[in-house]
Design a protein around this motif. Structure first.
Motif, PDB file in Angstrom:
ATOM      1  N   LYS A  33      23.911 -21.328  23.316  1.00 14.85           N
ATOM      2  CA  LYS A  33      22.449 -21.348  23.338  1.00 14.85           C
ATOM      3  C   LYS A  33      21.962 -22.761  23.020  1.00 14.85           C
ATOM      4  O   LYS A  33      22.449 -23.397  22.089  1.00 14.85           O
ATOM      5  CB  LYS A  33      21.897 -20.362  22.304  1.00 14.85           C
ATOM      6  CG  LYS A  33      20.394 -20.270  22.319  1.00 14.85           C
ATOM      7  CD  LYS A  33      19.888 -19.227  21.335  1.00 14.85           C
ATOM      8  CE  LYS A  33      18.375 -19.186  21.398  1.00 14.85           C
ATOM      9  NZ  LYS A  33      17.820 -18.245  20.430  1.00 14.85           N
ATOM     10  N   SER A  36      15.826 -24.391  20.660  1.00 14.30           N
ATOM     11  CA  SER A  36      14.525 -23.979  21.188  1.00 14.30           C
ATOM     12  C   SER A  36      13.763 -25.222  21.637  1.00 14.30           C
ATOM     13  O   SER A  36      14.042 -26.338  21.175  1.00 14.30           O
ATOM     14  CB  SER A  36      13.722 -23.242  20.119  1.00 14.30           C
ATOM     15  OG  SER A  36      13.320 -24.148  19.104  1.00 14.30           O
ATOM     16  N   THR A  66      18.021 -18.894  31.606  1.00 15.80           N
ATOM     17  CA  THR A  66      17.134 -18.419  30.547  1.00 15.80           C
ATOM     18  C   THR A  66      17.147 -16.908  30.511  1.00 15.80           C
ATOM     19  O   THR A  66      17.109 -16.255  31.552  1.00 15.80           O
ATOM     20  CB  THR A  66      15.692 -18.924  30.793  1.00 15.80           C
ATOM     21  OG1 THR A  66      15.719 -20.356  30.838  1.00 15.80           O
ATOM     22  CG2 THR A  66      14.745 -18.472  29.697  1.00 15.80           C
ATOM     23  N   GLN A  67      17.232 -16.369  29.312  1.00 20.13           N
ATOM     24  CA  GLN A  67      17.088 -14.931  29.115  1.00 20.13           C
ATOM     25  C   GLN A  67      15.784 -14.734  28.355  1.00 20.13           C
ATOM     26  O   GLN A  67      15.635 -15.249  27.234  1.00 20.13           O
ATOM     27  CB  GLN A  67      18.266 -14.353  28.330  1.00 20.13           C
ATOM     28  CG  GLN A  67      19.537 -14.341  29.129  1.00 20.13           C
ATOM     29  CD  GLN A  67      20.678 -13.658  28.388  1.00 20.13           C
ATOM     30  OE1 GLN A  67      20.739 -13.664  27.172  1.00 20.13           O
ATOM     31  NE2 GLN A  67      21.581 -13.067  29.143  1.00 20.13           N
ATOM     32  N   GLY A  69      12.961 -14.035  26.072  1.00 21.34           N
ATOM     33  CA  GLY A  69      12.932 -13.638  24.674  1.00 21.34           C
ATOM     34  C   GLY A  69      14.177 -14.014  23.891  1.00 21.34           C
ATOM     35  O   GLY A  69      14.223 -13.839  22.669  1.00 21.34           O
ATOM     36  N   MET A  70      15.186 -14.516  24.579  1.00 14.67           N
ATOM     37  CA  MET A  70      16.450 -14.857  23.910  1.00 14.67           C
ATOM     38  C   MET A  70      16.670 -16.371  23.836  1.00 14.67           C
ATOM     39  O   MET A  70      17.236 -16.862  22.877  1.00 14.67           O
ATOM     40  CB  MET A  70      17.630 -14.227  24.652  1.00 14.67           C
ATOM     41  CG  MET A  70      17.602 -12.720  24.722  1.00 14.67           C
ATOM     42  SD  MET A  70      18.097 -11.972  23.182  1.00 14.67           S
ATOM     43  CE  MET A  70      19.811 -12.405  23.142  1.00 14.67           C
TER      44      MET A  70
END
Length: 123
Positions: A33, A36, A66-67, A69-70
């Motif tokens: 990931k 943010s 991109t997922q 909300g994740m």
């Protein structure tokens, strides 16, 4: 993370290149990931819109996904990462040869310099 940005290139492009290097070097692995948008913009001291644009470009190049909300994640496609690694290496070598040729070095001279550097172990 402290980064000195080059005035000659758009900042979002430089952010894309930083993340590409992290992917190619293995610092970021497939499925990892990304920070943010807000987090990375704070650490790099740039506008969040700049980071968002960089992330969109990485996704357009299919290096991230991109997922909802994740978050945003590095592609799990190893072939894509290997291809990026080769592309980046070729760009560096092309730039190196161009600069060496402009300095007046011929192919044999360049080869000898590179071989000497490798054999010396200073790399």
């Amino acid at each position: 993370m402290s980064v000195k940005f080059d005035d000659k290139l758009p900042i979002y492009t430089q952010v894309v290149n930083i993340i590409k290097k992290q992917i190619v070097s293995g610092e970021l692995k497939g499925g990892d990931k990304l920070s943010s948008v807000r987090g990375l913009s704070t650490s790099l001291k740039v506008n969040p819109n700049t980071i968002q644009r960089a992330y969109q470009e990485l996704e357009r190049q299919e290096l991230t996904f991109t997922q909802r909300g994740m978050g945003t994640f590095v592609t799990k496609d190893e072939d894509k990462i290997i291809s990026l690694r080769k592309e980046m290496a070729n760009n560096i070598v092309e730039y190196f040869f161009k600069e060496m040729n402009e300095l007046g070095f011929k192919s044999e001279d360049i080869k000898n310099i590179v071989v000497h550097k490798i054999e010396k172990g200073d790399n």
